[in-house]
Write a protein that holds these residues in place. Structure first.
Motif, PDB file in Angstrom:
ATOM      1  N   VAL A 165      11.407  24.365  49.473  1.00 47.64           N
ATOM      2  CA  VAL A 165      10.951  25.768  50.156  1.00 47.64           C
ATOM      3  C   VAL A 165      11.266  25.285  51.477  1.00 47.64           C
ATOM      4  O   VAL A 165      11.288  24.251  52.038  1.00 47.64           O
ATOM      5  N   TRP A 166      12.146  26.249  52.202  1.00 50.55           N
ATOM      6  CA  TRP A 166      12.629  26.410  53.500  1.00 50.55           C
ATOM      7  C   TRP A 166      11.752  27.169  54.685  1.00 50.55           C
ATOM      8  O   TRP A 166      11.621  28.154  54.223  1.00 50.55           O
ATOM      9  N   ILE A 167      11.376  26.418  55.418  1.00 51.57           N
ATOM     10  CA  ILE A 167      10.493  27.197  56.440  1.00 51.57           C
ATOM     11  C   ILE A 167      11.310  27.046  57.957  1.00 51.57           C
ATOM     12  O   ILE A 167      11.442  26.086  58.482  1.00 51.57           O
ATOM     13  N   TRP A 168      11.449  28.315  58.301  1.00 52.65           N
ATOM     14  CA  TRP A 168      12.289  28.653  59.625  1.00 52.65           C
ATOM     15  C   TRP A 168      11.313  29.122  60.763  1.00 52.65           C
ATOM     16  O   TRP A 168      10.281  29.655  60.390  1.00 52.65           O
ATOM     17  N   ASP A 169      11.869  28.480  61.908  1.00 55.02           N
ATOM     18  CA  ASP A 169      11.064  28.876  62.982  1.00 55.02           C
ATOM     19  C   ASP A 169      11.733  30.027  63.596  1.00 55.02           C
ATOM     20  O   ASP A 169      13.009  30.261  64.113  1.00 55.02           O
ATOM     21  N   VAL A 170      10.917  31.360  63.540  1.00 59.55           N
ATOM     22  CA  VAL A 170      11.528  32.608  63.776  1.00 59.55           C
ATOM     23  C   VAL A 170      11.771  32.701  65.453  1.00 59.55           C
ATOM     24  O   VAL A 170      12.835  33.381  65.716  1.00 59.55           O
ATOM     25  N   ARG A 171      10.940  32.169  66.104  1.00 60.37           N
ATOM     26  CA  ARG A 171      11.049  32.254  67.448  1.00 60.37           C
ATOM     27  C   ARG A 171      12.537  31.581  68.039  1.00 60.37           C
ATOM     28  O   ARG A 171      12.990  32.020  68.874  1.00 60.37           O
ATOM     29  N   LYS A 172      12.799  30.489  67.614  1.00 57.75           N
ATOM     30  CA  LYS A 172      13.925  29.747  67.793  1.00 57.75           C
ATOM     31  C   LYS A 172      15.075  29.934  66.780  1.00 57.75           C
ATOM     32  O   LYS A 172      16.287  29.497  67.182  1.00 57.75           O
ATOM     33  N   LEU A 173      14.823  30.598  65.843  1.00 53.51           N
ATOM     34  CA  LEU A 173      15.928  30.955  64.539  1.00 53.51           C
ATOM     35  C   LEU A 173      16.489  29.649  64.192  1.00 53.51           C
ATOM     36  O   LEU A 173      17.827  29.659  64.258  1.00 53.51           O
ATOM     37  N   ARG A 174      15.774  28.611  63.980  1.00 52.71           N
ATOM     38  CA  ARG A 174      16.378  27.290  63.316  1.00 52.71           C
ATOM     39  C   ARG A 174      15.446  26.899  62.179  1.00 52.71           C
ATOM     40  O   ARG A 174      14.242  27.306  62.318  1.00 52.71           O
ATOM     41  N   LEU A 175      15.943  25.792  61.612  1.00 50.34           N
ATOM     42  CA  LEU A 175      15.240  25.422  60.465  1.00 50.34           C
ATOM     43  C   LEU A 175      14.089  24.524  60.795  1.00 50.34           C
ATOM     44  O   LEU A 175      14.454  23.596  61.664  1.00 50.34           O
ATOM     45  N   PHE A 176      13.042  24.674  60.531  1.00 49.22           N
ATOM     46  CA  PHE A 176      11.895  23.793  61.103  1.00 49.22           C
ATOM     47  C   PHE A 176      11.495  22.767  59.991  1.00 49.22           C
ATOM     48  O   PHE A 176      11.234  21.600  60.476  1.00 49.22           O
ATOM     49  N   VAL A 177      11.252  23.238  58.880  1.00 45.99           N
ATOM     50  CA  VAL A 177      10.746  22.231  57.828  1.00 45.99           C
ATOM     51  C   VAL A 177      11.231  22.567  56.363  1.00 45.99           C
ATOM     52  O   VAL A 177      11.586  23.637  56.147  1.00 45.99           O
ATOM     53  N   VAL A 178      11.497  21.626  55.747  1.00 46.67           N
ATOM     54  CA  VAL A 178      11.876  21.769  54.242  1.00 46.67           C
ATOM     55  C   VAL A 178      10.851  20.839  53.420  1.00 46.67           C
ATOM     56  O   VAL A 178      10.642  19.551  53.778  1.00 46.67           O
ATOM     57  N   LEU A 179      10.455  21.427  52.453  1.00 45.15           N
ATOM     58  CA  LEU A 179       9.627  20.797  51.398  1.00 45.15           C
ATOM     59  C   LEU A 179      10.358  20.683  50.169  1.00 45.15           C
ATOM     60  O   LEU A 179      10.365  21.562  49.663  1.00 45.15           O
TER      61      LEU A 179
END
Length: 453
Positions: A349-363
């Motif tokens: 599961v990929w979790i993206w930071d929408v404010r910075k438009l970058r990949l935040f966490v991968v589970l």
């Protein structure tokens, strides 16, 4: 909502309803005490609460029947028979006083009123992935139609079911439509054979058309942000493209490579917990366990070293519906995060930071991810993989929680309580209500299990 062949479950304050065969059971959502027990005429295929939680709909597709039950007046009930036209779908209107039934072969949609007992008919509904959508305020209905071998969209006023707008869409084979949460823009996307998404205003004007590429498999999933500022489009090339609400142009292109190399991304990897060794008892092998459900293995999360490689699945090129592309995506309620799943990397599961438009966490899980849902009150994500654990993530961290109960409880799907305080976990013929402690950052689970066999 039907989650499995044997059990459907719908959660609404303050009751939880489940169906088993031809019986509908309504329980208290905090204690699971049975409040009402209803008997239908045949096996239930679908249940759904009305918006005000005063009525509950049971669809019996095999018989072409819909039965409606009242929570306030247990003796009152309603039966809707579509007759020889048959029944393939049934849902509530947003006001909770009208029922929309789709007949076999999508010949028409019948609108039944519980108040006036009047009937309205809507012709030419299209059989597609998502052909009917209501605005969030419940004022308008958009319906995908197929007339004279061309795609159309009709917009109806839900108060009197009068036609407001009707227009043709520039699509080869319309696959789905969805309103923005603010109800001002309607997104319509084409078949997976052609990448095309169209944005229409409430009066039917074409605002914009977006096409990322040609001559390849196109759109697979679509999701609006709760603020209506972003439209995320997942495609078969393994990328999510985020469009902005001002110009409807590309804002970001989010790829899903098999290796995570960014040092600012945290990769959580699920690992089995090693059982503690009992020293002094290793002289003889343990006795063989009796036959029965297999023992469940607890797991934990470990932080992987970046760059980290993810397990990939090679799609079968000679079969339909290949396992590739973005199969699921969803925004958190506060618009801060976007969760995605690539079907070619099904255990992540990929979790993206929408404010910075970058990949935040991968589970990365040990098994393929079956479903994930955002908490309706805060940025907290619940994940299930078909095993006996439920996984929770928040910006504070993540945790793997073992589902309490005897035997092997396989979590096949899940749904949040509207308050965000509890979580319903569903297996093939059981469900478990999981309560989350408010003082915990991520949350812990306390389960009450109810057997349906």
């Amino acid at each position: 909502r039907e989650f499995s062949p044997l059990l459907g479950l719908e959660l609404l304050v303050p009751w939880v309803a489940s169906c088993v065969q031809y019986r509908l059971v309504v329980r208290d959502a905090s204690t699971l005490q049975i409040l009402q027990l209803y008997t239908c005429l045949d096996q239930i295929q679908h249940i759904e609460w009305s918006a005000d939680s005063l009525f509950i709909l049971c669809a019996l597709y095999r018989r072409g029947l819909v039965q409606v039950w009242s929570l306030e007046q247990p003796d009152w009930h309603c039966k809707i028979d579509e007759g020889s036209a048959g029944l393939v779908a049934s849902c509530w209107s947003p006001d909770g006083r009208h029922i929309l039934n789709t007949t076999e072969f999508h010949l028409r949609i019948t609108v039944w009123s519980l108040c006036t007992k009047s009937v309205s008919y809507i012709k030419y509904p299209k059989a597609c992935q998502q052909g009917i959508t209501f605005t969030r305020d419940g004022r308008y209905l958009a319906l995908a139609e197929r007339r004279d071998c061309r795609d159309h969209v009709s917009i109806f006023v839900c108060s009197d079911w009068q036609l407001l707008r009707h227009f043709e869409t520039d699509t080869q084979d319309l696959a789905g439509i969805e309103w923005a949460p603010n109800g001002c823009v309607l997104a319509a996307w084409d078949t997976c054979l052609e990448y095309k998404i169209l944005l229409y205003s409430l009066d039917g004007r074409l605002l914009s058309t977006y096409c990322a590429y040609e001559w390849s498999l196109g759109i697979k999933s679509v999701a609006w942000s709760p603020s209506s500022q972003f439209l995320a489009v997942g495609s078969y090339d393994g990328k999510v493209r985020v469009l902005n609400h001002v110009t409807w142009k590309l804002l970001a292109e989010l790829g899903h490579p098999a290796a995570v190399s960014s040092p600012s991304t945290v990769v959580y990897r699920e690992a089995e917990k090693s059982p503690p060794l009992a020293l002094g008892r290793l002289a003889f092998p343990p006795p063989r366990a009796p036959a029965g459900p297999r023992a469940t293995t607890e797991s934990k999360y470990e932080i992987a070293t970046v760059p980290a490689s993810l397990r990939t699945l090679k799609p079968t090129a000679d079969r339909a519906n290949p396992r590739m592309g973005i199969g699921a995506l969803a925004f958190s309620l506060d618009n801060y995060f976007l969760a995605t799943r690539s079907d070619s990397i099904p255990s992540a599961v990929w979790i993206w930071d929408v404010r910075k438009l970058r990949l935040f966490v991968v589970l990365e899980q040990l098994s393929a991810v079956r479903s994930f849902r955002w908490d309706p009150r805060q940025p907290r994500l619940a994940i299930c993989t078909g095993g006996s654990q439920v996984y929770l993530w928040s910006p504070a961290g993540c945790v793997s929680v073992q589902v309490p109960g005897e035997g092997d409880f396989q979590v096949l799907s899940l749904c949040w309580h509207p308050s965000g305080d509890s979580l319903a976990l569903l297996s093939k013929d059981h469900f478990c209500l999981c309560f989350l402690e408010a003082e915990e950052g991520v949350g812990t689970a306390l389960g009450q299990q109810d057997d349906h066999t």
